[in-house]
Design a protein around this motif. Structure first.
Motif, PDB file in Angstrom:
ATOM      1  N   GLN A   1       0.849  -1.184   0.000  1.00  0.00           N
ATOM      2  CA  GLN A   1       0.000   0.000   0.000  1.00  0.00           C
ATOM      3  C   GLN A   1       0.894   1.247   0.000  1.00  0.00           C
ATOM      4  O   GLN A   1       1.704   1.432   0.905  1.00  0.00           O
TER       5      GLN A   1
ATOM      6  N   THR B   1      -3.839   3.195  -4.367  1.00  0.00           N
ATOM      7  CA  THR B   1      -2.613   3.048  -3.580  1.00  0.00           C
ATOM      8  C   THR B   1      -2.020   1.641  -3.601  1.00  0.00           C
ATOM      9  O   THR B   1      -0.908   1.445  -3.113  1.00  0.00           O
ATOM     10  N   ALA B   2      -2.728   0.668  -4.141  1.00  0.00           N
ATOM     11  CA  ALA B   2      -2.210  -0.706  -4.143  1.00  0.00           C
ATOM     12  C   ALA B   2      -1.242  -0.914  -5.303  1.00  0.00           C
ATOM     13  O   ALA B   2      -1.483  -0.461  -6.421  1.00  0.00           O
TER      14      ALA B   2
END
Length: 312
Positions: A15, A92-93
Motif C-alpha cells: 500500500q 494506492t495498491a
C-alpha cells in the motif's frame, strides 16, 4: 488483514502512501505534481530535439547533456504511474513484483545520473585542461563506450536489490511511506535481519555516489589549477562559465541524494514533514531543474529555444 504468501511471508501487494492526513485534498496536491512531470518531460525532450536538429551541437558536451536528459525522462516515467495514481485517483495498491521493478528503475536511473555527471566533469576537464586534444580524446566511439560503461555499472549495482528484498519475510505491515517504492522503505517492513541489505546498500552508495563525487571534486581541483594559470582575466571567466551549468546540476543531484541517504540511516528524529518531502525533492528536483539550468546557462541551447518560441 494483509494478504501474505504463506511460504515466503511476502505480501501480494504493498500500500503506497501519499501525504498522510491530507487525503481530502489529494486532487489539489496532484496539480503541482502534474506541473512538475510536464516540466521535466517537455523540458528534457526539448533539449534532445534541439541537439538532434542542430548539427553544430553534435559535440561531446551536448551528447552527455542528451544522456542526462534521457536519464531524467526515465526517472520521471518511473515514478509517474504510482504518484499520479495515488494523488489523482487514490489508487494506492501496487503488486509486490511491480514494486520491485519500480524500485529497480528508480535506483538505476539515480545511479546512472551520478555516472553521467562524472562523465560530464571529465568532459569539462578535458575541454579546459587539454583543449587541443579535446576532439581526439572524446571521440564519438569513446563517448558511446563511456555511456555503455555507465549503464553496465549502474545496472550491476542495482540488480541485487530486488533479490535482497525478495529473500526477506515481510510480516510487520505492507504500508510503504511514499507514493513509490524505494529499497530502504521496503527493507524496513521486514521482520528478519536486514544486515546484508544495509551493508550492500551502503556499499552501493559509496561505490556510486562516493567515488563519483570524489572524482568530480578532483576534476574541478585540476580545472581550477589550470584556470588560475591563465593570464587573461576574461579567459578565466569564460572557462569557468562553461562549468557553471554542470556545477549546478551536480549540486541539484547530490545535495538531495546525500540528505535523503543520511536521513534514512541517521535521521530517525528528524521532523516528520522533512521525512515526507525530502524523497519527493530527491526525485523531482534534478529532472525538472536540469533542462532549465542548461537552457539558461548554455548559449546555444538558449538561442534555439528563443527561435522556437518565435516560431510559436
Amino acid at each position: 488483514m494483509t494478504d501474505f504468501n504463506s511460504t515466503s511471508f511476502q505480501p501480494r501487494t504493498f500500500q503506497l502512501t501519499g501525504i498522510p492526513g491530507q487525503e481530502a485534498v489529494y486532487h489539489w496536491i496532484a496539480v503541482p505534481f502534474l506541473v512538475l512531470y510536464l516540466t521535466a518531460i517537455v523540458g528534457n525532450s526539448l533539449v534532445l530535439c534541439i541537439v538532434w536538429a542542430d548539427r553544430r551541437l553534435h559535440q561531446p558536451m551536448y551528447w552527455f547533456l542528451c544522456m542526462l536528459s534521457v536519464n531524467d525522462i526515465g526517472m520521471s516515467l518511473s515514478t509517474l504511474p504510482t504518484v499520479l495514481g495515488t494523488f489523482c485517483f487514490h489508487f494506492t495498491a501496487i503488486a509486490f513484483d511491480s514494486c520491485l521493478a519500480q524500485m529497480f528503475f528508480i535506483h538505476f536511473f539515480s545511479f546512472m545520473e551520478s555516472g553521467i555527471l562524472l562523465a560530464m566533469s571529465f568532459d569539462r576537464f578535458v575541454a579546459i585542461c587539454n583543449p587541443l586534444r579535446y576532439a581526439a580524446i572524446l571521440s564519438n566511439p569513446r563517448i558511446l563506450r563511456m555511456g555503455l560503461a555507465i549503464v553496465v555499472k549502474s545496472s550491476s549495482l542495482v540488480l541485487p536489490f530486488p533479490f535482497l528484498i525478495k529473500r526477506l519475510p515481510v510480516c510487520k505491515s505492507n504500508v510503504l511511506s511514499y507514493a513509490y517504492c524505494l529499497h530502504p522503505d521496503m527493507m524496513r517492513l521486514a521482520c528478519a535481519d536486514t544486515t546484508v541489505n544495509n551493508i550492500y546498500g551502503l556499499l552501493a552508495i559509496l561505490i556510486t555516489y562516493g567515488l563519483d563525487s570524489l572524482f568530480i571534486i578532483l576534476s574541478y581541483i585540476k580545472i581550477m589549477k589550470t584556470v588560475l594559470n591563465i593570464a587573461s582575466h576574461e579567459q578565466r571567466l569564460t572557462a569557468l562559465n562553461t562549468c557553471i551549468s554542470h556545477i549546478c546540476a551536480v549540486l541539484l543531484f547530490y545535495v538531495p541524494t546525500v540528505a535523503l541517504s543520511l536521513m534514512h540511516r541517521f535521521g530517525k528524529n528528524a521532523p516528520r514533514l522533512l521525512h515526507i518531502l525530502m524523497p519527493y525533492v530527491y526525485l523531482f528536483v534534478p529532472p525538472v531543474l536540469n533542462p532549465i539550468v542548461y537552457s539558461v546557462k548554455v548559449k546555444e541551447i538558449r538561442k534555439r529555444l528563443f527561435k522556437c518560441s518565435l516560431w510559436i
